[in-house]
Design a protein around this motif. Sequence first.
Motif, short mmCIF file in Angstrom:
data_model
loop_
_atom_site.label_atom_id
_atom_site.label_comp_id
_atom_site.label_asym_id
_atom_site.label_seq_id
_atom_site.Cartn_x
_atom_site.Cartn_y
_atom_site.Cartn_z
N ALA A 198 4.36 -5.09 16.17
CA ALA A 198 4.24 -6.03 15.05
C ALA A 198 3.86 -7.42 15.54
CB ALA A 198 5.55 -6.08 14.27
N MET A 199 4.43 -7.82 16.68
CA MET A 199 4.12 -9.13 17.22
C MET A 199 2.68 -9.19 17.74
SD MET A 199 6.24 -11.23 20.14
CE MET A 199 7.73 -11.09 19.12
N ARG A 200 2.22 -8.10 18.34
CA ARG A 200 0.83 -8.08 18.83
C ARG A 200 -0.15 -8.25 17.68
NH1 ARG A 200 -0.87 -3.53 23.05
NH2 ARG A 200 -2.80 -4.64 22.57
N VAL A 249 0.45 -12.01 16.34
CA VAL A 249 0.41 -13.19 17.21
C VAL A 249 -0.40 -12.96 18.48
CG1 VAL A 249 1.82 -14.86 18.49
CG2 VAL A 249 2.65 -13.92 16.31
N LEU A 250 -0.06 -11.92 19.23
CA LEU A 250 -0.62 -11.78 20.57
C LEU A 250 -2.10 -11.45 20.57
CD1 LEU A 250 2.32 -9.84 22.28
CD2 LEU A 250 1.86 -12.31 22.27
N ASP A 251 -2.51 -10.45 19.80
CA ASP A 251 -3.92 -10.06 19.81
C ASP A 251 -4.84 -11.19 19.38
OD1 ASP A 251 -3.26 -7.60 20.79
OD2 ASP A 251 -3.43 -6.54 18.86
N PRO A 252 -4.50 -11.96 18.35
CA PRO A 252 -5.36 -13.11 18.02
C PRO A 252 -5.46 -14.12 19.16
CG PRO A 252 -3.98 -12.56 16.14
CD PRO A 252 -3.50 -11.73 17.29
N GLN A 253 -4.35 -14.31 19.91
CA GLN A 253 -4.39 -15.24 21.04
C GLN A 253 -5.28 -14.69 22.16
OE1 GLN A 253 -0.60 -16.55 22.50
NE2 GLN A 253 0.23 -16.95 20.44
N VAL A 254 -5.18 -13.38 22.42
CA VAL A 254 -6.02 -12.77 23.45
C VAL A 254 -7.49 -12.87 23.06
CG1 VAL A 254 -6.62 -10.59 24.59
CG2 VAL A 254 -4.21 -11.22 24.27
N GLN A 255 -7.79 -12.66 21.80
CA GLN A 255 -9.18 -12.79 21.33
C GLN A 255 -9.70 -14.21 21.50
OE1 GLN A 255 -9.08 -11.36 17.31
NE2 GLN A 255 -8.59 -9.24 17.88
N ALA A 256 -8.85 -15.18 21.23
CA ALA A 256 -9.26 -16.58 21.43
C ALA A 256 -9.49 -16.86 22.90
CB ALA A 256 -8.19 -17.51 20.85
N MET A 257 -8.62 -16.31 23.76
CA MET A 257 -8.78 -16.49 25.20
C MET A 257 -10.07 -15.83 25.68
SD MET A 257 -4.83 -15.78 26.34
CE MET A 257 -5.24 -15.60 28.08
N ALA A 258 -10.41 -14.66 25.10
CA ALA A 258 -11.63 -13.96 25.51
C ALA A 258 -12.86 -14.76 25.12
CB ALA A 258 -11.67 -12.58 24.86
N ARG A 259 -12.83 -15.36 23.94
CA ARG A 259 -13.97 -16.20 23.54
C ARG A 259 -14.11 -17.41 24.45
NH1 ARG A 259 -11.94 -14.85 18.35
NH2 ARG A 259 -10.81 -16.85 18.24
#
Length: 226
Positions: A76-78, A81-91
């Motif tokens: 639920a947290m991924r 919260v987490l997946d959107p942050q990882v996507q931002a880091m990937a960009r």
Amino acid sequence: MGQSKSTTQTTLPQWQQDFMSGTVMPQAQTVAGQQFGQYGGQFAPDMSAYTTQAGQTYGDIAGQDFNAQTMQNFDAMRGAVLDPQVQAMARQRAIEATGNEAQIAQAGAFGSRGDVYMGERDAAYEADVANLMAQGYGQAQAATMAQTGARQAAAGGLLGAGAAETALGGQQMAGEYGEFLRGQGYDTSKLGALMGVGAGDYGRTTTDTYKPGLFDYMTAGLGAFS
């Protein structure tokens, strides 16, 4: 010498005899003829629904799969919260990679030097993602512990409410049973009161009797020879 002996005989007045025969005896016969009265109520209160619910909650907690609950919280947290942050880091990484490739080309750092630089940059990105996921999993574990603690506290409150409800039920039943016993003994206590009224020592007559002694027998013997 002769001896005198007194005897006492109690005689009840007529009204008392009538009272005993007409009132006390019929009441005694009624009491003696009564059948055993079985108590039809409960002797123990039913278990409170709150107590039952608390037991079910504790059972659920005991059978809980902590890891599965933690993974559910982590998933639920991924998603939130987490997946959107990882996507931002990937960009951000992609943007930085374009600039880095241009710098490498200008510096003429092709081949192994360029590969080392890009490898270090990729390793740093992967470490950041792993660290982010580790933090998220730790938060998921903390959430699972908090949820378990909240359920335990709720179960404890239910136990308290159930104990209070059961205690009230027990007091009610004790009162009902006491009233039953009081009703069972009512006729007997009433008979005892009637016996107290009718059994008093209201009349007594005393008679004296004489028993001849040795002197009397000697006197009678002398009279016979005279």
